[in-house]
Design an enzyme around this catalytic site. Sequence first.
Site, short mmCIF file in Angstrom:
data_model
loop_
_atom_site.label_atom_id
_atom_site.label_comp_id
_atom_site.label_asym_id
_atom_site.label_seq_id
_atom_site.Cartn_x
_atom_site.Cartn_y
_atom_site.Cartn_z
N CYS A 86 -21.85 -31.98 -14.44
CA CYS A 86 -21.36 -31.30 -12.88
C CYS A 86 -22.25 -30.29 -12.37
O CYS A 86 -23.36 -30.40 -12.18
CB CYS A 86 -20.03 -31.00 -13.13
SG CYS A 86 -19.31 -31.03 -11.27
N HIS A 194 -17.54 -35.95 -15.87
CA HIS A 194 -17.14 -34.98 -16.81
C HIS A 194 -16.44 -35.64 -18.30
O HIS A 194 -15.19 -35.98 -18.38
CB HIS A 194 -15.82 -34.14 -16.34
CG HIS A 194 -16.11 -32.91 -15.34
ND1 HIS A 194 -16.70 -31.86 -15.69
CD2 HIS A 194 -16.09 -33.30 -14.15
CE1 HIS A 194 -16.91 -31.31 -14.53
NE2 HIS A 194 -16.82 -32.15 -13.53
N GLU A 196 -16.08 -34.16 -20.82
CA GLU A 196 -15.37 -33.42 -21.68
C GLU A 196 -13.90 -33.27 -21.17
O GLU A 196 -12.95 -32.94 -22.11
CB GLU A 196 -15.98 -31.86 -21.73
CG GLU A 196 -15.47 -31.25 -20.45
CD GLU A 196 -16.43 -31.47 -19.00
OE1 GLU A 196 -16.90 -32.70 -19.16
OE2 GLU A 196 -16.00 -30.92 -18.21
#
Lengths: 225, 80
Positions: A86, A194, A196
């Site tokens: 990002c 994302h 994560e």
Amino acid sequence: MKFGIIVFPGSNCDIDCYHALKVELKQNVEYIWHDTENIDDFDCIILPGGFSYGDYLRCGAAAANTRIMESVKEHAQRGKLVIGICNGFQVLTEVGLLPGALIRNEKLKFICDVAPVRVENNESPFTNQLVEGQIINLPIAHGEGNYVATEETLKELKENKQILFTYQKNPNGSILDIAGICNEKRNVLGMMPHPERACEALLGNIDGKAIFESIILSLQGGTKK
Amino acid sequence: MKAKVYVRLKKSIADPQGTAIKGMLNKIGFSKVEDVRIGKLIELDLGDVAKEDAEVQLNEMCKKLLANTVIEDYRFEIEG
């Protein structure tokens, strides 16, 4: 094997990355404050999402001019791994480690959603635990994720198979539906989604885990599933 | 020495913000407006520098930070 997460003022996905790597993947991971100079100890550097330096001027522009990014460039030149997620992707394009740029989403809105993403190439340290053509669902949250590049750059990206992830339903106007690319040497990855945020079963989605597992495997010297 | 730096998206790069503002202008009675492009104006006070040095500095500033030359063009005016 050690992961380092760079923390700029305004980074806000640093803790998510730390949690994913430490708790979910049981890795050795440390935060690195942005004025640190020596990052020689780290095998994989993560530039997390967020709004570094308030996104002033352009997303990632200020972070790209910090001392630590000089160290990250050296780290990448040595063939070590770098992943920008990002805002981290925006920083990597600003600093020139990845080609192209990320501009305002086509429809101008900040998008917070889950995007089906297609794995375009699994021959990289970031995707070796995935299958080419596989669709994974990853959270996206950005206002400037619209990837642009010159015709020449796009041709190179295609020829060198540097496009690792594409959107199934283009959310932001990104050219060629690009969601994530790597450099020619395949040791620097930038992606808007994302991974994560998709590593914890309790949160309902662990599709992002395979990306970190790929990195771990390649750092251990393996390449294939 | 004061200067103004103008940073604009390259012609080849779509400007979603400009397109939205164009639509808005058309809607509020300016129906003839055909195109809108939005850029940035950056005003600087460079302190006590010679004009030639100011030019060199401004070019460096633009390339390093003020503009992203992958997607933007810049020009500047030095005042006085």
